[in-house]
Design a protein around this motif. Sequence first.
Motif, PDB file in Angstrom:
ATOM      1  N   PHE A 299       5.407 -10.989   9.528  1.00  0.00           N
ATOM      2  CA  PHE A 299       6.637 -10.881  10.439  1.00  0.00           C
ATOM      3  C   PHE A 299       7.929 -10.693   9.134  1.00  0.00           C
ATOM      4  CE2 PHE A 299       9.580  -8.127  13.581  1.00  0.00           C
ATOM      5  CZ  PHE A 299       8.634  -7.047  14.120  1.00  0.00           C
ATOM      6  N   VAL A 300       8.722 -11.820   9.377  1.00  0.00           N
ATOM      7  CA  VAL A 300      10.131 -11.481   8.938  1.00  0.00           C
ATOM      8  C   VAL A 300       9.937 -11.142   7.316  1.00  0.00           C
ATOM      9  CG1 VAL A 300      11.570 -13.164   8.268  1.00  0.00           C
ATOM     10  CG2 VAL A 300      11.133 -13.624  10.655  1.00  0.00           C
ATOM     11  N   LEU A 301       9.046 -11.177   6.388  1.00  0.00           N
ATOM     12  CA  LEU A 301       9.222 -10.938   5.409  1.00  0.00           C
ATOM     13  C   LEU A 301       9.035  -9.570   4.920  1.00  0.00           C
ATOM     14  CD1 LEU A 301       6.305 -13.219   3.920  1.00  0.00           C
ATOM     15  CD2 LEU A 301       9.181 -13.562   3.237  1.00  0.00           C
ATOM     16  N   LEU A 302       7.799  -9.056   6.231  1.00  0.00           N
ATOM     17  CA  LEU A 302       8.096  -7.469   5.791  1.00  0.00           C
ATOM     18  C   LEU A 302       8.885  -6.638   6.981  1.00  0.00           C
ATOM     19  CD1 LEU A 302       4.275  -7.295   7.802  1.00  0.00           C
ATOM     20  CD2 LEU A 302       4.664  -6.960   5.775  1.00  0.00           C
TER      21      LEU A 302
ATOM     22  N   MET B 153       4.599 -10.083  -0.162  1.00  0.00           N
ATOM     23  CA  MET B 153       4.603 -11.604   0.359  1.00  0.00           C
ATOM     24  C   MET B 153       4.331 -11.567   1.300  1.00  0.00           C
ATOM     25  SD  MET B 153       7.097 -14.095  -1.284  1.00  0.00           S
ATOM     26  CE  MET B 153       8.598 -13.346  -1.532  1.00  0.00           C
ATOM     27  N   GLY B 154       4.988 -10.869   2.370  1.00  0.00           N
ATOM     28  CA  GLY B 154       4.685 -10.403   3.625  1.00  0.00           C
ATOM     29  C   GLY B 154       2.971  -9.287   4.164  1.00  0.00           C
ATOM     30  N   VAL B 155       2.541  -9.141   3.063  1.00  0.00           N
ATOM     31  CA  VAL B 155       1.444  -8.097   2.968  1.00  0.00           C
ATOM     32  C   VAL B 155       0.581  -9.426   2.836  1.00  0.00           C
ATOM     33  CG1 VAL B 155      -0.218  -6.728   1.929  1.00  0.00           C
ATOM     34  CG2 VAL B 155       2.605  -5.783   2.611  1.00  0.00           C
ATOM     35  N   VAL B 156       0.753  -9.790   1.463  1.00  0.00           N
ATOM     36  CA  VAL B 156      -0.250 -11.167   1.095  1.00  0.00           C
ATOM     37  C   VAL B 156      -0.613 -12.019   1.941  1.00  0.00           C
ATOM     38  CG1 VAL B 156      -0.747 -12.478  -0.361  1.00  0.00           C
ATOM     39  CG2 VAL B 156      -0.233 -10.706  -1.266  1.00  0.00           C
TER      40      VAL B 156
END
Lengths: 518, 550
Positions: free
Chosen positions: A228-231, A179-182
């Motif tokens: 950032f938080v997701l990554l 999700m973070g990357v997307v």
Amino acid sequence: MVSWTWLLPLAIILSSLIPGLLIFSLKERQEKLRTFLNLTGALVKMALVGVMLYGVSNGVEFRFSLPFLPGGGLLLKGDALSLQFVSLSSVLWLATTVYAIGYLEDSPLRSRFFGYFSLCVSATVGLALAGNLVTFLLFYELLTLATFPLVVHRGTKAALRAGRVYLVYTLAGGAVLLMGVVLLHTEAGTPDFVPGGYLSGMDSEGNFSSTVISGLAGERDFTLTVAFVLLVAGLGVKAALIPLHGWLPQAMVAPAPVSALLHAVAVVKAGVFGLVRVVYDVYGIESVRELHLNQPLLWLAAATIIYGSVRALEQRELKKRLAYSTVSQVSYIALGVALAGPLAATGALAHLVHQGLMKVTLFYCAGNFAETLGVHRIEGMNGIGRRMPLTMAAFTLGALGMIGVPPLAGFISKWYLGLGALEVGQDWVLLILVASALLNAAYFLPLIYRGWFAAPPDEWPEDKRWPALHPLLGETHWMLLLPALFTAVLSLLAGLLAGLDISPLAWGQLIVEREFAP
Amino acid sequence: MNGLWWLAVVMAPVLGAMCLWYRPRTTIPWLWVTCAPALLAAFQPPAALVPAWLWPGAEWGATDDIRRIFLALTGLVWGCATVFAAARRPAAGEARFWLFWLLALTGNLLAVISRDGPGFYVGFSIMSLSAYGLVVHPGGREQRRAGRIYLQMALAGEMLLFAGLTLRIHETGSVNLGDWQAHALPPLTGALLIAGFGIKMGFWPLHLWLPPAYRAAPAPGAAVLSGSMMKVGVLGLWLFMPEAGPWLRDWTPWLLALGAVSAFYGVMAGLLQRDAQTVLAYSSVSQAGYLLVIQALAWHQPAVRESWGLLLAFFAVHHATAKSALFLGAGLAGNVRLGRWHWLLMALPALALAGLPPTTGMVVKNLIKKGLADDTLEAWIPLLSLGSLATGLLVLHALWRMYRAGPAPGEGDKAHPLRVYPWAVLSLAPLVLPWLWPAMNEPWRKALAPDALWSAIWPLLVAGGIAALAMVRGWRPPGRLAYRLGPGLSLSSGIIGVLNRLSLPALEYAGGGRWWRQWERRWNRLWRETNPITLSGWLLFLLLLLGWLW
């Protein structure tokens, strides 16, 4: 420029992938061929990495790309940062392969084991060489899948349970990372990793501008923060940041070589390596600081360091104690990254290697104790230094290094992390380092005391003997002993000879020079 | 000499350890050779060496007087103690003992010859941690407890030093000890360093580990601990701290008071003890107070720092030789028949500690007195005479305890010459050093002036009188005050208790409880038993609906 440079990153991955795939097709009893394939792969990989190290230190660019997704091709690139990780895993892979061959002698399903083992290393190396986020994500997920069969290898109830926990954690982490990357992809596309961070070099419309750093306008801040938080959450699972560390202590039921792989060579390292990439090469230290993201990461890392150490102190099972120790020690790297200063970054990058060397030594030794004498718990270690002096000596070096006793590798990491903390004005981190060292001492020194000074039991739970290469090396199977001694000596030399150009510290300095270049 | 000689200085003990691994029997009598390169380097200092391949900033050398003197005392004390220890009857775990011995020696030498802060710290840590092996060597409950508190406090000291070291590098931007002396430092760093090195020096109230450790260690171990390793703390304090600082001058009265308390506390506590090594240990606590006083005076009068540095070195050599001689002597007296000459030789270092003319003790006391004659500090001088008196009492007590601990007449072994000679060398040092050492010769002559001589002698005469009276009257310290474990050991086991009780919540998903598994099974069954395609269709429909509504 010669044209073979594009081939090298690919060859490094294939050097373990091909033997791995061949090993799957082997019959169980084709032991010699399997060993030959394993060792050839490992040695070829070492040689290739050596060539690449030489090239990168002389400024050659290694780059291999394939179209894969719109806006984000499959890209492999050898730069200084990826080599820090690649060289660690290829050296440790060689040692661990030797160790695993000795460890799994006469046990079933070895082709399956070594096949996945090689796949695992291929994924790790791929992840290290990944030149953009999409490629990184791809190998990151492959690593999860390749490791699972190793964790459940023994097939016992505990192993299956640990495997399930491992999957729950890592798949969820992978999904969050995706999700973070997307999210980031929709915002800024997927350019190559750039020292200093590609987001830092973009203005508010998402166009690259070479003049201004940080044109991040306020409206994009929110998206970037969420991404950032997701990554970090996705990577934090593998990096074992609290509260996402739960799979690591569970996974210690796996055989010792797998533990070595999880803790030192591949999985945990993949997580923190991802953190380093995201902070330095995607966001860039400037933007991370502007978005006020490094401070929470710093707190999280500091909390993990203390939490892991206290939990390690509670454990009475050797491998479990070591596992919690990893939770704590790996966060040193996250800490150094979050401090966002050149000296701390040097310390973090050096610790990436140092922690690997020391922890792999400790796991080899724990495996030796378990395999040779059937000792699994701390209470069983009394007087073990008299029966297995060399293994215990290696264990001592690893443990003292973890505490940060000079001149072992851990001291160099701590020295740079401490200085780095002072450099950016975060003086309280020094207290964390001191507290962690004391806690490390509290859970490692009793083991050393037991090993060397306590009286041995009348009889060991089991006492296996193997024909020895040399009378002084007869305490256990030589394939179990030599890797432990090898990595123990390396973790001594990495600290003692930190001034050499090929030391992890010097390489860390090289990376930092490139990352923090104006 | 070539700078590479420094490598030989550091590597000699390491090589010794390797030989020990191959051929223990043949190696042990020759291990004293490992101290020879250091002694040679002290008298013929080679050029400084910059081993760039070691940790960043590493630099070895001993071009300045203070390092040379400390290097010489390290070589001398360790060399004598090694000969002495090699002639002991071997006990169980002998190889382990020697391994720790040689490691501690390596660390000690490395600390003395390092010209960079981290290098000093590397040596200091190796030395401190390896000395644990010397403390617990004989094995037993008491040794284990002493070793525990030793290790706890040594680690605490290491951590204080680590913090101090990092702060110092950060403040000065350099790792070179020479630069550090030129840079002022904030009080926090100073306090960290004083406490960190103070633990190794062992002055009150940081001495908690010292009496149990010196009591537990075998005699040669106690000799190197008190003779040489404690001096590394002294040297470290001198090298890590700046020459002067505004607040350092303000702290002088406090540091002097700390030194004085330490000097008298050591004597009081020592007089209550019955075991000779414990008495000597408390005497070390007392002497550490004097070393702190000298250090504080050097900060107080930075203009004459050179002469204070020399005095510090004098005191270090004086205490190192006398105290290690006494510890070796205590080891001898414990199980060997000693003759009249032996006891005379034993009394020499003991009384030198109390300042007996014409020994080194008299020289250093006289020099401290001269330094205190600074008008603001004159009030402290009478304490010095009182200190000599007190020390005199303590060393007489120590001699008496040694005498009493010896074997009964007609029993005990004859003294082995290889144990007597090294002890005799160290014992004679306080007497012959003023002659042999040109630097000490002149202050020694001055101290022999009649009025100075009288002020040095009367405290000893009084001490002798009190001791004689005590002997005639049969005064005894009350038995219940003799060796008390002190607050240190209960604190130490308290720490272990706290560590064992530490606990944090698990914060992890461990495969789920029964409830969780139930739901997981139901979910799996749902997918197995219903048609997956239908189910997926429904899911897709729901998602689309959700998207449309949003």
